[in-house]
Design a protein around this motif. Sequence first.
Motif, PDB file in Angstrom:
ATOM      1  N   SER A  35       0.825  -1.200   0.000  1.00  0.00           N
ATOM      2  CA  SER A  35       0.000   0.000   0.000  1.00  0.00           C
ATOM      3  C   SER A  35       0.861   1.254   0.000  1.00  0.00           C
ATOM      4  O   SER A  35       1.920   1.309   0.630  1.00  0.00           O
ATOM      5  CB  SER A  35      -0.928   0.009   1.216  1.00  0.00           C
ATOM      6  N   LEU A  36       0.370   2.272  -0.699  1.00  0.00           N
ATOM      7  CA  LEU A  36       0.994   3.598  -0.681  1.00  0.00           C
ATOM      8  C   LEU A  36       0.152   4.568   0.144  1.00  0.00           C
ATOM      9  O   LEU A  36       0.400   5.781   0.140  1.00  0.00           O
ATOM     10  CB  LEU A  36       1.145   4.140  -2.109  1.00  0.00           C
ATOM     11  N   GLY A  37      -0.853   4.045   0.823  1.00  0.00           N
ATOM     12  CA  GLY A  37      -1.722   4.887   1.625  1.00  0.00           C
ATOM     13  C   GLY A  37      -2.875   5.446   0.825  1.00  0.00           C
ATOM     14  O   GLY A  37      -3.012   5.201  -0.376  1.00  0.00           O
ATOM     15  N   SER A  38      -3.721   6.211   1.497  1.00  0.00           N
ATOM     16  CA  SER A  38      -4.871   6.828   0.841  1.00  0.00           C
ATOM     17  C   SER A  38      -4.504   8.232   0.379  1.00  0.00           C
ATOM     18  O   SER A  38      -3.841   8.986   1.104  1.00  0.00           O
ATOM     19  CB  SER A  38      -6.061   6.882   1.805  1.00  0.00           C
ATOM     20  N   HIS A  39      -4.961   8.573  -0.821  1.00  0.00           N
ATOM     21  CA  HIS A  39      -4.615   9.872  -1.401  1.00  0.00           C
ATOM     22  C   HIS A  39      -5.822  10.455  -2.100  1.00  0.00           C
ATOM     23  O   HIS A  39      -6.690   9.737  -2.607  1.00  0.00           O
ATOM     24  CB  HIS A  39      -3.465   9.719  -2.404  1.00  0.00           C
ATOM     25  N   ARG A  40      -5.859  11.772  -2.136  1.00  0.00           N
ATOM     26  CA  ARG A  40      -6.926  12.465  -2.848  1.00  0.00           C
ATOM     27  C   ARG A  40      -6.466  12.733  -4.271  1.00  0.00           C
ATOM     28  O   ARG A  40      -5.391  13.303  -4.495  1.00  0.00           O
ATOM     29  CB  ARG A  40      -7.265  13.775  -2.145  1.00  0.00           C
ATOM     30  N   LEU A  41      -7.260  12.306  -5.232  1.00  0.00           N
ATOM     31  CA  LEU A  41      -6.973  12.533  -6.642  1.00  0.00           C
ATOM     32  C   LEU A  41      -7.714  13.776  -7.106  1.00  0.00           C
ATOM     33  O   LEU A  41      -8.876  13.995  -6.747  1.00  0.00           O
ATOM     34  CB  LEU A  41      -7.407  11.325  -7.479  1.00  0.00           C
ATOM     35  N   ARG A  42      -7.051  14.569  -7.907  1.00  0.00           N
ATOM     36  CA  ARG A  42      -7.633  15.825  -8.376  1.00  0.00           C
ATOM     37  C   ARG A  42      -8.964  15.577  -9.089  1.00  0.00           C
ATOM     38  O   ARG A  42      -9.059  14.742  -9.994  1.00  0.00           O
ATOM     39  CB  ARG A  42      -6.649  16.531  -9.325  1.00  0.00           C
ATOM     40  N   GLY A  43     -10.004  16.303  -8.656  1.00  0.00           N
ATOM     41  CA  GLY A  43     -11.303  16.182  -9.279  1.00  0.00           C
ATOM     42  C   GLY A  43     -12.143  15.031  -8.760  1.00  0.00           C
ATOM     43  O   GLY A  43     -13.258  14.812  -9.250  1.00  0.00           O
TER      44      GLY A  43
END
Length: 390
Positions: A364-372
């Motif tokens: 896992s790379l963790g949780s991330h917010r993607l643009r849009g």
Amino acid sequence: MANLESWIIEQGLRGSNMTALLSGFVEGLMAEGVPLVRAYVALPTVNPTIRVYTHVWTRSSGTMVEGVSHERNANAFEASPFAHMMRTEQTEGYWQVDSPDAEPFGVFEDVRREGGTDYLARLFSFENASAPDLRGIGISFSSSRPGGFLPEEIARIDALLPLLGLAAYRMTLFDLTVAMLDTYVGLSAGRRVLSGEIRRGVGTTLTAALLFADLRGFTSLADASGMDLIVRLDQHLEAMAEPVAEQCGEVLKFMGDGVLAAFPISEHRSREEACAAAIRAAQTALERNEAVNRRHETPLSLDIALHCGDVFYGNIGAAGRLDFTVIGPAVNEASRMEALCSTLDCALILSESVASVSPVPVRSLGSHRLRGIAAERELFTLAEVSGATA
């Protein structure tokens, strides 16, 4: 067949292939008593790798087809009877190859090995201003009769050749259309266009594993190097595209220094299989991109994102200028994931939909917010990939 003329016309209208056309033409002439041992047709094409297709029929081997590349056999053509005819502005040529003073053309040795005694050559011009590279075709025939063809046999062949040339031209244009669509819009898209899916907004929804790849740092390098970088860019794009084809995927679009590819999910390929194919293609692309970098002073990193979802696959664009491609939230999400590769210092990012069916270990790379995209997404990479940590 009732007569050879009608058969040739039928082949031209029905859209048969050149192999069948040449073989049937030869069989028809032999049924009329013409003692052929060799026949040859050279058809030009417009292809990034192939310059001309040669079709050779021999009594011993049947019909064989070969694509001649742009780089190969240039000298061989210059030493051929056809090149001699073009230099001397002739459209008809005839030689006795078993004569002691026969011209030293290399092809005559091939004719003699087949038991041929002569070489009848004809050039037909297409003269199509809209397709100048399709200049025409070269045709030759050789007989086994001592002394060569009889005058009436030559007259018979000459009477039939315009029909043969017209049928060959029609087949060449169709093959060219298919090849151009395959080359410029992709194999699947090209066949869909040919099958009539040409109206704007018409397409289908499909589920696929998506591969979005992009070179990091190419823009600044291009500004510094100018046009000299095109050759190198082709090397990187080939490193991305070839693994896709090897894994039965399809490159949908080259976007500057990047690639969008799809691995459709169907009754013949499960989601697990499609995602595994996308992962293998990504791994190979990264390896081959590094091989390209080793040949150059300044390396260019490759970033890849893999995602799986539903996309619309069809005609998009203006009324007079369409593109057959994929759009949809899954495509946008793959693009946003690829944009995080630099931030996360990770060359390969997988969505949960791909990572959950990966045939190799992931982390896992963790949780991330993607643009849009409102909700955060947990992203992954392969355990073997160095770089970011969660």
